[in-house]
Design a protein around this motif. Structure first.
Motif, PDB file in Angstrom:
ATOM      1  N   THR A   1       5.206  17.165  -1.162  1.00  0.00           N
ATOM      2  CA  THR A   1       6.160  16.043  -1.295  1.00  0.00           C
ATOM      3  C   THR A   1       6.967  15.549   0.128  1.00  0.00           C
ATOM      4  OG1 THR A   1       6.456  16.862  -3.536  1.00  0.00           O
ATOM      5  CG2 THR A   1       8.070  15.349  -2.667  1.00  0.00           C
ATOM      6  N   PRO A   2       7.274  16.656   0.940  1.00  0.00           N
ATOM      7  CA  PRO A   2       7.741  15.975   2.224  1.00  0.00           C
ATOM      8  C   PRO A   2       6.910  15.134   2.801  1.00  0.00           C
ATOM      9  CG  PRO A   2       8.413  18.244   1.686  1.00  0.00           C
ATOM     10  CD  PRO A   2       7.524  18.064   0.711  1.00  0.00           C
ATOM     11  N   LEU A   3       5.484  15.363   2.796  1.00  0.00           N
ATOM     12  CA  LEU A   3       4.246  14.567   3.464  1.00  0.00           C
ATOM     13  C   LEU A   3       4.358  13.335   2.730  1.00  0.00           C
ATOM     14  CD1 LEU A   3       1.672  17.277   3.883  1.00  0.00           C
ATOM     15  CD2 LEU A   3       2.619  16.004   5.674  1.00  0.00           C
ATOM     16  N   PHE A   4       4.690  13.089   1.389  1.00  0.00           N
ATOM     17  CA  PHE A   4       4.786  11.868   0.816  1.00  0.00           C
ATOM     18  C   PHE A   4       5.750  10.961   1.538  1.00  0.00           C
ATOM     19  CE2 PHE A   4       3.066  13.270  -3.519  1.00  0.00           C
ATOM     20  CZ  PHE A   4       1.683  13.419  -3.017  1.00  0.00           C
ATOM     21  N   PHE A   5       6.912  11.627   1.697  1.00  0.00           N
ATOM     22  CA  PHE A   5       8.032  11.079   2.495  1.00  0.00           C
ATOM     23  C   PHE A   5       7.787  10.624   3.791  1.00  0.00           C
ATOM     24  CE2 PHE A   5      12.992  10.929   2.145  1.00  0.00           C
ATOM     25  CZ  PHE A   5      13.233  10.302   3.465  1.00  0.00           C
ATOM     26  N   VAL A   6       7.282  11.509   4.724  1.00  0.00           N
ATOM     27  CA  VAL A   6       6.964  11.009   5.974  1.00  0.00           C
ATOM     28  C   VAL A   6       5.800   9.858   5.893  1.00  0.00           C
ATOM     29  CG1 VAL A   6       5.716  11.836   7.803  1.00  0.00           C
ATOM     30  CG2 VAL A   6       7.282  13.182   6.589  1.00  0.00           C
ATOM     31  N   GLY A   7       4.831   9.984   4.892  1.00  0.00           N
ATOM     32  CA  GLY A   7       3.703   8.869   4.805  1.00  0.00           C
ATOM     33  C   GLY A   7       4.302   7.501   4.363  1.00  0.00           C
ATOM     34  N   ALA A   8       5.327   7.409   3.255  1.00  0.00           N
ATOM     35  CA  ALA A   8       5.712   6.296   2.619  1.00  0.00           C
ATOM     36  C   ALA A   8       6.764   5.814   3.586  1.00  0.00           C
ATOM     37  CB  ALA A   8       6.235   6.571   1.469  1.00  0.00           C
ATOM     38  N   GLY A   9       7.557   6.733   4.348  1.00  0.00           N
ATOM     39  CA  GLY A   9       8.491   6.325   5.263  1.00  0.00           C
ATOM     40  C   GLY A   9       7.953   5.311   6.325  1.00  0.00           C
ATOM     41  N   LEU A  10       6.697   6.272   6.743  1.00  0.00           N
ATOM     42  CA  LEU A  10       6.157   5.544   8.185  1.00  0.00           C
ATOM     43  C   LEU A  10       5.339   4.258   7.775  1.00  0.00           C
ATOM     44  CD1 LEU A  10       5.374   5.853  10.979  1.00  0.00           C
ATOM     45  CD2 LEU A  10       3.366   7.185  10.411  1.00  0.00           C
ATOM     46  N   GLY A  11       4.620   4.149   6.426  1.00  0.00           N
ATOM     47  CA  GLY A  11       4.302   3.073   6.221  1.00  0.00           C
ATOM     48  C   GLY A  11       5.186   1.830   6.074  1.00  0.00           C
ATOM     49  N   ASN A  12       6.428   2.323   5.394  1.00  0.00           N
ATOM     50  CA  ASN A  12       7.575   1.319   5.557  1.00  0.00           C
ATOM     51  C   ASN A  12       8.001   0.603   6.641  1.00  0.00           C
ATOM     52  OD1 ASN A  12      10.694   0.969   5.398  1.00  0.00           O
ATOM     53  ND2 ASN A  12      10.126   0.495   3.419  1.00  0.00           N
ATOM     54  N   ALA A  13       8.061   1.679   7.763  1.00  0.00           N
ATOM     55  CA  ALA A  13       8.538   1.340   9.081  1.00  0.00           C
ATOM     56  C   ALA A  13       7.441   0.418   9.919  1.00  0.00           C
ATOM     57  CB  ALA A  13       8.788   2.429   9.705  1.00  0.00           C
ATOM     58  N   LEU A  14       6.271   0.526   9.479  1.00  0.00           N
ATOM     59  CA  LEU A  14       5.198  -0.173  10.048  1.00  0.00           C
ATOM     60  C   LEU A  14       4.628  -1.408   9.505  1.00  0.00           C
ATOM     61  CD1 LEU A  14       2.295   2.563  11.001  1.00  0.00           C
ATOM     62  CD2 LEU A  14       3.867   1.519  12.607  1.00  0.00           C
ATOM     63  N   ALA A  15       5.180  -1.437   8.280  1.00  0.00           N
ATOM     64  CA  ALA A  15       4.855  -2.798   7.425  1.00  0.00           C
ATOM     65  C   ALA A  15       5.276  -3.958   8.163  1.00  0.00           C
ATOM     66  CB  ALA A  15       5.380  -2.728   6.273  1.00  0.00           C
ATOM     67  N   PRO A  16       6.601  -4.271   8.451  1.00  0.00           N
ATOM     68  CA  PRO A  16       7.076  -5.260   9.154  1.00  0.00           C
ATOM     69  C   PRO A  16       6.535  -5.729  10.647  1.00  0.00           C
ATOM     70  CG  PRO A  16       8.737  -3.756   9.321  1.00  0.00           C
ATOM     71  CD  PRO A  16       7.808  -3.251   8.141  1.00  0.00           C
ATOM     72  N   VAL A  17       6.048  -4.609  11.271  1.00  0.00           N
ATOM     73  CA  VAL A  17       5.476  -4.755  12.640  1.00  0.00           C
ATOM     74  C   VAL A  17       4.061  -5.279  12.499  1.00  0.00           C
ATOM     75  CG1 VAL A  17       4.664  -3.400  14.709  1.00  0.00           C
ATOM     76  CG2 VAL A  17       6.789  -2.958  13.392  1.00  0.00           C
ATOM     77  N   LEU A  18       3.187  -4.749  11.487  1.00  0.00           N
ATOM     78  CA  LEU A  18       1.952  -5.377  11.202  1.00  0.00           C
ATOM     79  C   LEU A  18       1.635  -6.431  10.293  1.00  0.00           C
ATOM     80  CD1 LEU A  18       0.315  -1.675  10.903  1.00  0.00           C
ATOM     81  CD2 LEU A  18      -0.110  -3.220  12.739  1.00  0.00           C
ATOM     82  N   GLY A  19       2.805  -6.839   9.518  1.00  0.00           N
ATOM     83  CA  GLY A  19       2.923  -7.864   8.737  1.00  0.00           C
ATOM     84  C   GLY A  19       2.025  -7.756   7.464  1.00  0.00           C
ATOM     85  N   VAL A  20       2.214  -6.486   6.877  1.00  0.00           N
ATOM     86  CA  VAL A  20       1.417  -6.030   5.801  1.00  0.00           C
ATOM     87  C   VAL A  20       2.495  -5.594   4.688  1.00  0.00           C
ATOM     88  CG1 VAL A  20       0.045  -3.869   4.846  1.00  0.00           C
ATOM     89  CG2 VAL A  20      -0.390  -4.699   7.351  1.00  0.00           C
ATOM     90  N   PRO A  21       2.280  -6.088   3.466  1.00  0.00           N
ATOM     91  CA  PRO A  21       3.106  -5.876   2.181  1.00  0.00           C
ATOM     92  C   PRO A  21       3.478  -4.548   2.387  1.00  0.00           C
ATOM     93  CG  PRO A  21       1.236  -7.076   1.359  1.00  0.00           C
ATOM     94  CD  PRO A  21       0.919  -6.836   2.905  1.00  0.00           C
ATOM     95  N   GLY A  22       4.928  -4.316   2.327  1.00  0.00           N
ATOM     96  CA  GLY A  22       5.632  -3.051   2.335  1.00  0.00           C
ATOM     97  C   GLY A  22       5.262  -2.090   1.392  1.00  0.00           C
ATOM     98  N   ASP A  23       5.240  -2.531   0.306  1.00  0.00           N
ATOM     99  CA  ASP A  23       4.596  -1.414  -1.037  1.00  0.00           C
ATOM    100  C   ASP A  23       3.377  -0.998  -0.779  1.00  0.00           C
ATOM    101  OD1 ASP A  23       3.943  -3.911  -1.315  1.00  0.00           O
ATOM    102  OD2 ASP A  23       4.221  -3.762  -3.611  1.00  0.00           O
ATOM    103  N   LEU A  24       2.626  -1.913  -0.331  1.00  0.00           N
ATOM    104  CA  LEU A  24       1.121  -1.299  -0.153  1.00  0.00           C
ATOM    105  C   LEU A  24       0.981  -0.523   0.985  1.00  0.00           C
ATOM    106  CD1 LEU A  24      -1.938  -1.647  -0.376  1.00  0.00           C
ATOM    107  CD2 LEU A  24      -1.920  -3.390   1.325  1.00  0.00           C
ATOM    108  N   LEU A  25       1.717  -0.722   2.099  1.00  0.00           N
ATOM    109  CA  LEU A  25       1.416   0.219   3.216  1.00  0.00           C
ATOM    110  C   LEU A  25       2.045   1.592   3.198  1.00  0.00           C
ATOM    111  CD1 LEU A  25      -0.060   0.193   5.874  1.00  0.00           C
ATOM    112  CD2 LEU A  25       1.902  -0.428   7.089  1.00  0.00           C
TER     113      LEU A  25
END
Length: 443
Positions: free
Chosen positions: A335-359
């Motif tokens: 579950t902490p890995l879920f947090f790290v992964g979802a949080g990193l995806g959330n942080a990278l989404a605006p940088v890469l121009g990817v839908p936040g929920d998908l990433l």
């Protein structure tokens, strides 16, 4: 052997396995239901009474003392179970189940940043091992039953039974699957998950609203090439995060042991530093599971799927969890890995121009897949948690993260069946604990 005799032998063998697996699945599913209910209760209690955090160092020492006095081989945790599946010997002690259950609930009550998968897997493994001893099963049957116990624990605790089945097979050896155990493992995981739901347990919902379907009149292949490449780029970061998480625990652990050689006192260090970090950051968002935040708008797995962006929350959660695990708090890593992964995806989404929920969804399963070396199971998890429309993106994230995480992971008893990068002279069966140090022979 004639067909009627072969079929009769098959039916007898099936009946034998069902008599073993179904009661095991019901007990594991019920144990997971009680465990999840307890976690929900203690988490809400901690939200309402934040001052309980100050008892974290004392709670950690109390749990560590219980393992020091009564734990014995149970302290081996998930790695002991994997070792026993590979080569059954003394078995997994039954006391592992109550020890890890109580230890994890106490850890969450006082705010340790740990997960829940380790507890579910250890409960399933210890119960399965006890059944194997009671019925004096041979080594092969014992391995299958232990694998079923692992699968049922993971499947029930996350509400992902097919993921649990694939995980139970895939987590044992990198690059190799033993399909002969697939049916008993799948049946146990599905029944355990069903049992857990019958107790009224509901799992968190992660809303991925992005649907990459083709527009009317277009070719019905829904993968956007540019988006696919962007997800692949993010997956490299997910793989590195997986590696940083696993290596962080293994490198900080020896430092803690050098500072404090007494095992049962080491959690006090983690507890005190956790309290200091909460003071410094002014937030309790990184305590406990992190599925939901203690206050509206805080960093949490569920909130990472929203339109709000959290730039460095993934890194802070990684820090809190590595500290808790390295100092001996009981729970799990997933579950902490879920947090790290979802949080990193959330942080990278605006940088890469990817839908936040998908990433966020891709990152959630990809970082898990990279850290436990189970890309297939985590791809299936993406489908079970978010739906199958975006499976290409989930698979891309998991496969690339798996490769980029290197020969390390949170379970060092895993064996390498096929290395991620081929090496001449490689002999299958080397434990991961050796390959991460650059040693590619068993001796």
């Amino acid at each position: 052997m004639s067909l009627p005799k072969e079929f009769a032998l098959f039916l007898l063998n099936l009946l034998r396995w069902l008599c073993l697996l179904l009661p095991l699945a019901v007990v594991v599913g019920s144990s997971c239901a009680l465990f999840l209910w307890m976690l929900e209760w203690v988490t809400q209690y901690r939200f309402v009474h934040p001052a309980i955090l100050y008892g974290l160092p004392f709670a950690g020492v109390a749990v560590a003392l219980s393992y020091y006095w009564w734990g014995g081989r149970a302290g081996g945790g998930n790695n002991l179970i994997i070792d026993e599946i590979h080569r059954p010997s003394e078995g997994v002690p039954l006391r592992m189940a109550p020890l890890v259950f109580i230890g994890t609930v106490v850890s969450h009550l006082f705010g340790a940043s740990v997960g829940r998968e380790g507890t579910a897997v250890q409960m399933g493994g210890s119960l399965a091992s006890s059944v194997a001893r009671w019925f004096r099963l041979d080594d092969r049957s014992t391995s299958i039953l232990l694998t079923a116990g692992v699968a049922s624990g993971l499947g029930a605790v996350y509400g992902t039974p097919i993921t649990g089945a694939v995980f139970g097979l895939e987590v044992l050896t990198l690059g190799a699957l033993d399909y002969s155990a697939l049916l008993p493992v799948a049946v146990t995981s599905i029944v355990a998950d069903w049992t857990c739901h019958q107790w009224g347990i509901h799992h968190a919902v992660y809303p991925v609203t992005f649907r990459g379907l083709a527009a009317p009149g277009q070719v019905p292949f829904h993968v956007d090439a540019v988006l696919w490449v962007k997800v692949a780029i993010a997956a490299v970061a997910f793989g590195f995060a997986s590696r940083a998480f696993a290596e962080g625990v293994y490198r900080l652990g020896p430092v803690i042991r050098k500072i404090c050689p007494t095992p049962w006192l080491q959690p006090a260090i983690g507890g005190v530093v956790t309290i200091l970090l909460v003071w410094l950051l002014g937030t309790r968002d990184y305590l406990g599971l992190g599925v939901v935040a203690p206050e509206a708008g805080g960093a949490s797995i569920v909130n990472f799927f929203s339109t709000t962006h959290y730039d460095w929350s993934w890194l802070l959660k990684l820090l809190f969890t590595v500290l808790a695990l390295a100092t001996g708090y009981k729970g799990g890593e997933v579950t902490p890995l879920f947090f790290v992964g979802a949080g990193l995806g959330n942080a990278l989404a605006p940088v890469l121009g990817v839908p936040g929920d998908l990433l966020a969804g891709v990152g959630m399963v990809a970082v898990f897949g990279g850290a436990v070396n189970t890309p297939l199971a985590c791809t299936v998890m993406g489908v079970e948690l978010f739906g199958g429309t975006n499976i290409v993106y989930y698979a891309t994230g998991c496969f690339i993260a798996y490769l980029c995480s290197g020969h390390t992971g949170i379970y060092l008893s895993q064996k390498v069946g096929v290395p991620k990068i081929w090496r001449s002279g490689f002999v299958p069966g080397v434990p991961l604990r050796r390959t991460r140090e650059g040693l590619w022979t068993e001796d």
